[in-house]
Design an enzyme around this catalytic site. Structure first.
Site, PDB file in Angstrom:
ATOM      1  N   ARG A  11      17.439   6.658   5.682  1.00 40.30           N
ATOM      2  CA  ARG A  11      17.618   5.038   5.454  1.00 40.30           C
ATOM      3  C   ARG A  11      17.823   4.709   4.172  1.00 40.30           C
ATOM      4  O   ARG A  11      17.426   4.979   3.324  1.00 40.30           O
ATOM      5  CB  ARG A  11      16.392   4.245   5.972  1.00 40.30           C
ATOM      6  CG  ARG A  11      15.863   4.494   7.588  1.00 40.30           C
ATOM      7  CD  ARG A  11      14.661   3.927   8.095  1.00 40.30           C
ATOM      8  NE  ARG A  11      14.393   4.159   9.282  1.00 40.30           N
ATOM      9  CZ  ARG A  11      13.235   3.796  10.131  1.00 40.30           C
ATOM     10  NH1 ARG A  11      12.562   2.829   9.548  1.00 40.30           N
ATOM     11  NH2 ARG A  11      13.338   4.024  11.002  1.00 40.30           N
ATOM     12  N   ARG A  18       8.175   5.058   0.944  1.00 39.64           N
ATOM     13  CA  ARG A  18       9.372   4.588   1.472  1.00 39.64           C
ATOM     14  C   ARG A  18      10.420   5.467   0.829  1.00 39.64           C
ATOM     15  O   ARG A  18      10.836   5.207  -0.249  1.00 39.64           O
ATOM     16  CB  ARG A  18       9.633   3.175   0.900  1.00 39.64           C
ATOM     17  CG  ARG A  18      10.733   2.340   1.714  1.00 39.64           C
ATOM     18  CD  ARG A  18      10.685   0.789   1.166  1.00 39.64           C
ATOM     19  NE  ARG A  18       9.494   0.246   1.593  1.00 39.64           N
ATOM     20  CZ  ARG A  18       9.235  -0.334   2.723  1.00 39.64           C
ATOM     21  NH1 ARG A  18      10.130  -0.179   3.640  1.00 39.64           N
ATOM     22  NH2 ARG A  18       8.015  -0.937   3.024  1.00 39.64           N
ATOM     23  N   GLU A  37       1.557   0.814   7.722  1.00 43.90           N
ATOM     24  CA  GLU A  37       2.176   1.152   8.837  1.00 43.90           C
ATOM     25  C   GLU A  37       2.458   2.564   8.982  1.00 43.90           C
ATOM     26  O   GLU A  37       3.029   3.212   7.820  1.00 43.90           O
ATOM     27  CB  GLU A  37       3.695   0.323   8.876  1.00 43.90           C
ATOM     28  CG  GLU A  37       4.341   0.657  10.215  1.00 43.90           C
ATOM     29  CD  GLU A  37       5.547   0.291  10.100  1.00 43.90           C
ATOM     30  OE1 GLU A  37       6.387   0.992  10.887  1.00 43.90           O
ATOM     31  OE2 GLU A  37       5.984  -0.666   9.216  1.00 43.90           O
ATOM     32  N   SER A  57       5.337   2.270  14.704  1.00 47.27           N
ATOM     33  CA  SER A  57       5.785   1.140  15.373  1.00 47.27           C
ATOM     34  C   SER A  57       6.357   1.499  16.990  1.00 47.27           C
ATOM     35  O   SER A  57       6.870   2.598  17.110  1.00 47.27           O
ATOM     36  CB  SER A  57       7.044   0.422  14.961  1.00 47.27           C
ATOM     37  OG  SER A  57       6.399  -0.511  13.859  1.00 47.27           O
ATOM     38  N   ARG A 116       4.313   9.706   6.226  1.00 48.70           N
ATOM     39  CA  ARG A 116       3.135   8.886   6.053  1.00 48.70           C
ATOM     40  C   ARG A 116       2.179   9.392   6.736  1.00 48.70           C
ATOM     41  O   ARG A 116       1.043   8.951   6.130  1.00 48.70           O
ATOM     42  CB  ARG A 116       3.575   7.778   6.920  1.00 48.70           C
ATOM     43  CG  ARG A 116       4.697   7.003   6.109  1.00 48.70           C
ATOM     44  CD  ARG A 116       4.824   5.487   6.563  1.00 48.70           C
ATOM     45  NE  ARG A 116       5.756   4.793   5.667  1.00 48.70           N
ATOM     46  CZ  ARG A 116       5.869   3.295   5.419  1.00 48.70           C
ATOM     47  NH1 ARG A 116       5.113   2.695   6.281  1.00 48.70           N
ATOM     48  NH2 ARG A 116       6.738   2.970   4.502  1.00 48.70           N
TER      49      ARG A 116
END
Length: 424
Positions: free
Chosen positions: A261, A276, A348, A351, A390
């Site tokens: 990403r 990130r 987070e 999801s 994560r």
């Protein structure tokens, strides 16, 4: 992609859904554009029918040796032949405008999705575990760099910012996490493991709604291909342009892949550490269901993702995202947030979203009901099961010891060759 018939039949309901996402009403603009499209199609069809009719009359006039009539008819056909390409171009242009407009509109939220502006309006669903008492907890990058096993400087020399080099036992721990997740989902949760391509075409990115709106957040490569931002893209597109039988559903697949990403919309956020990254590993869960199954499947997918953290004994909470914080293709989303002691907060880590038929319409993915009714669009769901990088952060920070070492969670010891601690 939205159903134009739904917009026509329930414009107020459609605009209400957009308003809950903070968007202006669009139903009337869409309907007006669709009216223009229908008019253009009708005009084109009438012109084609008239051309065909006149062509038949030319033959009849010639058979009757009425040359004057034949010449007049031929002149009329010639005029139509000039006009028809213009009408075809007009129809294509309007259709393109309509497609572009519809493809840029996010999914309408489900009726049970909380309405809100941003993450502050997300709703707590439930918690698991109690955060451990840790004196002066370190962040993961402090622990990893002190071990000499997490190297951001070396990664920067190779690739720039937002990359990391993991070495030795820490690299093995990340690999162990991914393998543990795959084994759990395939042996206990009924998902079929898939090893998909991580380079995909425009059509695949469009199908799951990364394109066109989020083009700047993606990594493009040569030959018109894209690096996948998530295995959701290839896994969901496995059913594109397909007609499944109802007996095949629900279809559940999982994959452990690198993800890429550009994070164009996240400049300046989480610049330290691994939270990130431009490149990361993630175990993805995808389900393809009937509309009647999708809500129950959403709950099931959430429980499968939660099981990873439960077996690792990582404290977490589940949040139901509000309309203003929800992803573009989602109609309802649960976020799982793991406790990270170094930041003294929840972050987070997964999801899980149900998308209804939003992606299916973009992919033309359908199924035939067992009772032999007309084909229907499937419902698609996707979830992180979970983000490996994560998870590594959560394990390092929750299992850190005062001497700088990290205890290996019991569930991962077999994947670490019996090793029970690293560093220190």
């Amino acid at each position: 992609m939205h159903d134009i018939r739904f917009i026509r039949e329930t414009p107020e309901l459609f605009d209400k859904g957009l308003a809950s996402r903070g968007l202006e009403p669009l139903a009337q603009s869409i309907i007006s554009l669709d009216d223009r499209r229908k008019t253009a199609i009708t005009t084109l069809q009438n012109s084609l029918e008239k051309r065909n009719s006149l062509s038949k009359e030319i033959g009849q006039a010639k058979a009757a040796k009425d040359e004057a009539r034949a010449q007049q008819l031929m002149a009329d056909v010639a005029k139509l032949k000039e006009v028809i390409p213009q009408l075809e171009a007009e129809e294509r242009q309007i259709q393109q405008e309509l497609d572009e407009l519809l493809s840029a509109i996010p999914n309408t939220p489900g009726a049970d999705t909380p309405v809100g502006k941003d993450e502050a309006d997300n709703v707590e669903r439930h918690y698991f575990g109690t955060p451990r008492e840790i004196d002066d907890p370190k962040q993961h990058f402090e622990l990893g760099e002190a071990m000499g096993l997490m190297d951001f400087e070396a990664a920067a020399k190779l690739s720039g910012s937002r990359f990391v080099v993991l070495r030795g036992q820490l690299a093995r721990l990340e690999r162990a996490l991914g393998q543990f997740m795959l084994d759990l989902h395939t042996t206990e949760h009924g998902y079929t493991e898939v090893n998909p391509p991580i380079l995909v075409r425009d059509e695949a990115m469009y199908g799951t709604a990364q394109l066109p709106k989020f083009r700047d957040d993606q990594f493009a490569v040569s030959n018109g291909l894209w690096l996948v931002p998530t295995a959701e893209v290839p896994l969901t597109n496995l059913v594109r342009e397909s007609l499944l039988s109802e007996e095949e559903l629900p279809l559940r697949v999982t994959a452990l892949t690198p993800c890429f990403r550009a994070e164009a919309g996240a400049a300046g956020r989480d610049t330290r550490g691994m939270l990130r990254q431009h490149q990361f590993m993630k175990c993805e869960l995808v389900s393809i269901t009937t509309p009647e199954q999708s809500a129950e499947e959403h709950e099931r997918m959430l429980s499968c993702a939660e099981a990873v953290l439960k077996k690792l004994d990582i404290p977490y909470r589940v949040m139901t995202l509000c309309t203003g914080d929800m992803g573009f293709a989602s109609m309802k989303t649960y976020d799982i947030e793991a406790w990270v002691p170094g930041q003294k907060t929840y972050r987070e880590i997964s999801s899980c979203s149900v998308c209804g038929d939003f992606q299916a319409r973009r992919m033309n993915a359908r199924y035939r009901p067992s009772e032999g009714k007309n084909p229907r669009f499937v419902h698609t769901l996707n979830g992180s099961g979970i983000a490996v990088g994560r998870a590594l952060i959560a394990v390092m920070e929750n299992y850190q010891n005062s001497d700088g070492s990290v205890t290996i969670p019991t569930a991962l010891v077999p994947y670490m060759g019996g090793l029970t601690k690293i560093g220190g």
